[in-house]
Design a protein around this motif. Structure first.
Motif, PDB file in Angstrom:
ATOM      1  N   ALA A 109       0.833  -1.209   0.000  1.00 14.70           N
ATOM      2  CA  ALA A 109       0.000   0.000   0.000  1.00 14.70           C
ATOM      3  C   ALA A 109       0.861   1.250   0.000  1.00 14.70           C
ATOM      4  CB  ALA A 109      -0.926  -0.017   1.220  1.00 14.70           C
ATOM      5  N   HIS A 110       1.928   1.198   0.818  1.00 18.39           N
ATOM      6  CA  HIS A 110       2.819   2.358   0.878  1.00 18.39           C
ATOM      7  C   HIS A 110       3.463   2.627  -0.482  1.00 18.39           C
ATOM      8  CE1 HIS A 110       6.611   4.529   1.717  1.00 18.39           C
ATOM      9  NE2 HIS A 110       5.839   5.176   2.601  1.00 18.39           N
ATOM     10  N   ALA A 111       3.872   1.601  -1.175  1.00 16.60           N
ATOM     11  CA  ALA A 111       4.483   1.769  -2.495  1.00 16.60           C
ATOM     12  C   ALA A 111       3.468   2.351  -3.485  1.00 16.60           C
ATOM     13  CB  ALA A 111       5.019   0.426  -2.990  1.00 16.60           C
ATOM     14  N   THR A 112       2.219   1.858  -3.394  1.00 21.45           N
ATOM     15  CA  THR A 112       1.173   2.374  -4.290  1.00 21.45           C
ATOM     16  C   THR A 112       0.903   3.846  -4.008  1.00 21.45           C
ATOM     17  OG1 THR A 112       0.126   0.199  -4.392  1.00 21.45           O
ATOM     18  CG2 THR A 112      -1.212   2.095  -5.031  1.00 21.45           C
ATOM     19  N   TYR A 113       0.805   4.187  -2.724  1.00 29.31           N
ATOM     20  CA  TYR A 113       0.591   5.594  -2.365  1.00 29.31           C
ATOM     21  C   TYR A 113       1.739   6.472  -2.852  1.00 29.31           C
ATOM     22  CZ  TYR A 113      -3.305   4.298   0.695  1.00 29.31           C
ATOM     23  OH  TYR A 113      -4.495   3.838   1.180  1.00 29.31           O
ATOM     24  N   ALA A 114       2.958   5.979  -2.735  1.00 28.73           N
ATOM     25  CA  ALA A 114       4.124   6.758  -3.157  1.00 28.73           C
ATOM     26  C   ALA A 114       4.079   7.042  -4.660  1.00 28.73           C
ATOM     27  CB  ALA A 114       5.411   6.021  -2.785  1.00 28.73           C
ATOM     28  N   VAL A 115       3.699   6.014  -5.415  1.00 28.02           N
ATOM     29  CA  VAL A 115       3.594   6.207  -6.869  1.00 28.02           C
ATOM     30  C   VAL A 115       2.498   7.221  -7.200  1.00 28.02           C
ATOM     31  CG1 VAL A 115       3.008   5.078  -9.048  1.00 28.02           C
ATOM     32  CG2 VAL A 115       4.534   3.934  -7.424  1.00 28.02           C
ATOM     33  N   GLN A 116       1.342   7.080  -6.543  1.00 25.83           N
ATOM     34  CA  GLN A 116       0.235   7.996  -6.800  1.00 25.83           C
ATOM     35  C   GLN A 116       0.590   9.434  -6.404  1.00 25.83           C
ATOM     36  OE1 GLN A 116      -2.622   7.359  -8.403  1.00 25.83           O
ATOM     37  NE2 GLN A 116      -1.758   5.319  -8.777  1.00 25.83           N
ATOM     38  N   VAL A 117       1.281   9.593  -5.287  1.00 24.41           N
ATOM     39  CA  VAL A 117       1.686  10.933  -4.856  1.00 24.41           C
ATOM     40  C   VAL A 117       2.602  11.579  -5.889  1.00 24.41           C
ATOM     41  CG1 VAL A 117       3.120  12.172  -3.185  1.00 24.41           C
ATOM     42  CG2 VAL A 117       1.366  10.592  -2.388  1.00 24.41           C
ATOM     43  N   LYS A 119       2.799  10.913  -9.106  1.00 24.10           N
ATOM     44  CA  LYS A 119       2.034  11.243 -10.310  1.00 24.10           C
ATOM     45  C   LYS A 119       1.161  12.477 -10.097  1.00 24.10           C
ATOM     46  CE  LYS A 119       1.760   6.603 -12.312  1.00 24.10           C
ATOM     47  NZ  LYS A 119       0.851   5.484 -12.727  1.00 24.10           N
ATOM     48  N   LEU A 120       0.466  12.518  -8.945  1.00 23.99           N
ATOM     49  CA  LEU A 120      -0.418  13.651  -8.679  1.00 23.99           C
ATOM     50  C   LEU A 120       0.362  14.962  -8.562  1.00 23.99           C
ATOM     51  CD1 LEU A 120      -2.924  12.045  -6.139  1.00 23.99           C
ATOM     52  CD2 LEU A 120      -3.399  12.782  -8.480  1.00 23.99           C
ATOM     53  N   LYS A 121       1.535  14.907  -7.942  1.00 24.49           N
ATOM     54  CA  LYS A 121       2.368  16.107  -7.852  1.00 24.49           C
ATOM     55  C   LYS A 121       2.748  16.618  -9.234  1.00 24.49           C
ATOM     56  CE  LYS A 121       4.519  15.575  -3.287  1.00 24.49           C
ATOM     57  NZ  LYS A 121       5.806  15.360  -2.562  1.00 24.49           N
ATOM     58  N   ASP A 122       3.126  15.697 -10.110  1.00 24.05           N
ATOM     59  CA  ASP A 122       3.483  16.093 -11.483  1.00 24.05           C
ATOM     60  C   ASP A 122       2.280  16.695 -12.206  1.00 24.05           C
ATOM     61  OD1 ASP A 122       6.068  15.252 -11.132  1.00 24.05           O
ATOM     62  OD2 ASP A 122       5.737  13.262 -12.025  1.00 24.05           O
ATOM     63  N   LEU A 123       1.108  16.081 -12.016  1.00 28.35           N
ATOM     64  CA  LEU A 123      -0.091  16.597 -12.669  1.00 28.35           C
ATOM     65  C   LEU A 123      -0.446  17.994 -12.162  1.00 28.35           C
ATOM     66  CD1 LEU A 123      -2.352  13.401 -12.745  1.00 28.35           C
ATOM     67  CD2 LEU A 123      -1.270  14.545 -14.695  1.00 28.35           C
ATOM     68  N   VAL A 124      -0.361  18.193 -10.849  1.00 28.83           N
ATOM     69  CA  VAL A 124      -0.682  19.511 -10.280  1.00 28.83           C
ATOM     70  C   VAL A 124       0.306  20.563 -10.779  1.00 28.83           C
ATOM     71  CG1 VAL A 124      -0.749  20.844  -8.145  1.00 28.83           C
ATOM     72  CG2 VAL A 124      -1.870  18.623  -8.251  1.00 28.83           C
ATOM     73  N   LYS A 125       1.588  20.228 -10.774  1.00 29.75           N
ATOM     74  CA  LYS A 125       2.596  21.171 -11.269  1.00 29.75           C
ATOM     75  C   LYS A 125       2.352  21.524 -12.731  1.00 29.75           C
ATOM     76  CE  LYS A 125       6.332  19.798  -8.130  1.00 29.75           C
ATOM     77  NZ  LYS A 125       7.681  19.167  -8.037  1.00 29.75           N
ATOM     78  N   SER A 126       2.057  20.509 -13.538  1.00 36.48           N
ATOM     79  CA  SER A 126       1.786  20.752 -14.962  1.00 36.48           C
ATOM     80  C   SER A 126       0.551  21.623 -15.148  1.00 36.48           C
ATOM     81  CB  SER A 126       1.608  19.422 -15.686  1.00 36.48           C
ATOM     82  OG  SER A 126       1.290  19.623 -17.050  1.00 36.48           O
ATOM     83  N   ALA A 127      -0.500  21.322 -14.377  1.00 29.93           N
ATOM     84  CA  ALA A 127      -1.732  22.116 -14.487  1.00 29.93           C
ATOM     85  C   ALA A 127      -1.498  23.555 -14.065  1.00 29.93           C
ATOM     86  CB  ALA A 127      -2.831  21.482 -13.630  1.00 29.93           C
ATOM     87  N   GLU A 128      -0.747  23.747 -12.992  1.00 29.47           N
ATOM     88  CA  GLU A 128      -0.454  25.108 -12.541  1.00 29.47           C
ATOM     89  C   GLU A 128       0.373  25.867 -13.571  1.00 29.47           C
ATOM     90  OE1 GLU A 128      -0.486  24.532  -7.677  1.00 29.47           O
ATOM     91  OE2 GLU A 128       1.408  24.374  -8.801  1.00 29.47           O
ATOM     92  N   ALA A 129       1.307  25.180 -14.217  1.00 31.36           N
ATOM     93  CA  ALA A 129       2.098  25.828 -15.273  1.00 31.36           C
ATOM     94  C   ALA A 129       1.208  26.251 -16.440  1.00 31.36           C
ATOM     95  CB  ALA A 129       3.195  24.878 -15.757  1.00 31.36           C
ATOM     96  N   ARG A 130       0.259  25.394 -16.823  1.00 32.92           N
ATOM     97  CA  ARG A 130      -0.661  25.744 -17.910  1.00 32.92           C
ATOM     98  C   ARG A 130      -1.565  26.905 -17.506  1.00 32.92           C
ATOM     99  NH1 ARG A 130      -0.991  20.066 -18.581  1.00 32.92           N
ATOM    100  NH2 ARG A 130      -2.975  19.992 -17.475  1.00 32.92           N
TER     101      ARG A 130
END
Length: 237
Positions: A109-117, A119-130
């Motif tokens: 579960a911890h590994a899955t959460y780490a991967v999701q975190v 990905k979500l950080k990258d998505l938020v950063k990309s969205a904020e840049a746009r």
């Protein structure tokens, strides 16, 4: 029926054109509202990201707790064996086995959460840049729109005021012409008076030695000569 279909087609076309004209006229405002909506979505995504990060931290703490408990129970099992408590040692071993199973699940579960975190950080950063790019585009659009309105206003003012400017210029030229005519008339009147008027006659009389001015001149000269003679020394008889 063909006429009705054509009328319906025309109505749909008119509705579409009207809708497009409304959208085009308010394009910047609509764009800004869409940016605001996107910002709200990003804020919600941040909240979701915080929730996933919290789960990641919770599983990390649970993993550390399980490792500590497993180590403690293994020590207790060794102590039971040392006291020849085989049955007690097996119970402890079963407990350790269950905790190790949970540890495996928590690690997954911890590994899955780490991967999701990540990905979500990258998505938020990309969205904020746009979003920042869109905000710059809106600012440029606002500036361009302001310049366009100013240019159109100036053009319309000059276009509508062109005739007024021409009329004002013509009025100024007429006033200037009247001033020049008046100056010419005054100059001509002065010239005529010089040649034919009273002053011309007086000048002619003065040139001929006639008139008050000529008499005054003779009187002044006579007075000057009298003073000259009076100032000369008398002859000795």
């Amino acid at each position: 029926m063909s006429v009705i279909r054509k009328m319906m087609t025309l109505l749909r076309s008119s509705t579409r054109e009207l809708g497009e004209s409304v959208v085009d006229a308010n394009a910047t405002s609509i764009y800004e509202q869409e940016i605001l909506d996107a910002k709200a979505s990003i804020q919600q995504a941040r909240g979701d990201l915080a929730g996933v990060m919290a789960k990641e931290m919770q599983t990390a703490r649970r993993i550390e707790q399980l490792k500590a408990e497993i180590a403690r129970y293994e020590g207790l099992a060794v102590a039971a064996l040392n006291k020849s408590q085989e049955g007690l040692a097996e119970e402890v071993a079963a407990q350790v086995s269950a905790m190790e199973l949970e540890l495996t699940e928590q690690a997954k579960a911890h590994a899955t959460y780490a991967v999701q975190v990540a990905k979500l950080k990258d998505l938020v950063k990309s969205a904020e840049a746009r979003i920042r790019e869109h905000e710059r585009a809106v600012a440029m659009a606002r500036t361009t729109e302001s310049v366009y309105r100013a240019t159109r206003s100036i053009s319309e003012s000059l276009g509508s005021g062109g005739s007024r400017l021409v009329n004002a210029r013509e009025s100024l030229e007429r006033i200037k012409q009247r001033h020049e005519d008046l100056a010419d008339r005054m100059s001509a009147a002065e010239q005529l008076d010089h040649e034919f008027g009273h002053q011309a006659l007086e000048r002619k009389l003065a040139a001929a030695g006639i008139g008050d001015h000529a008499d005054r001149t003779r009187e002044v000269m006579a007075r000057i000569r009298a003073r000259q003679l009076a100032a000369q020394p008398k002859a000795i008889e």
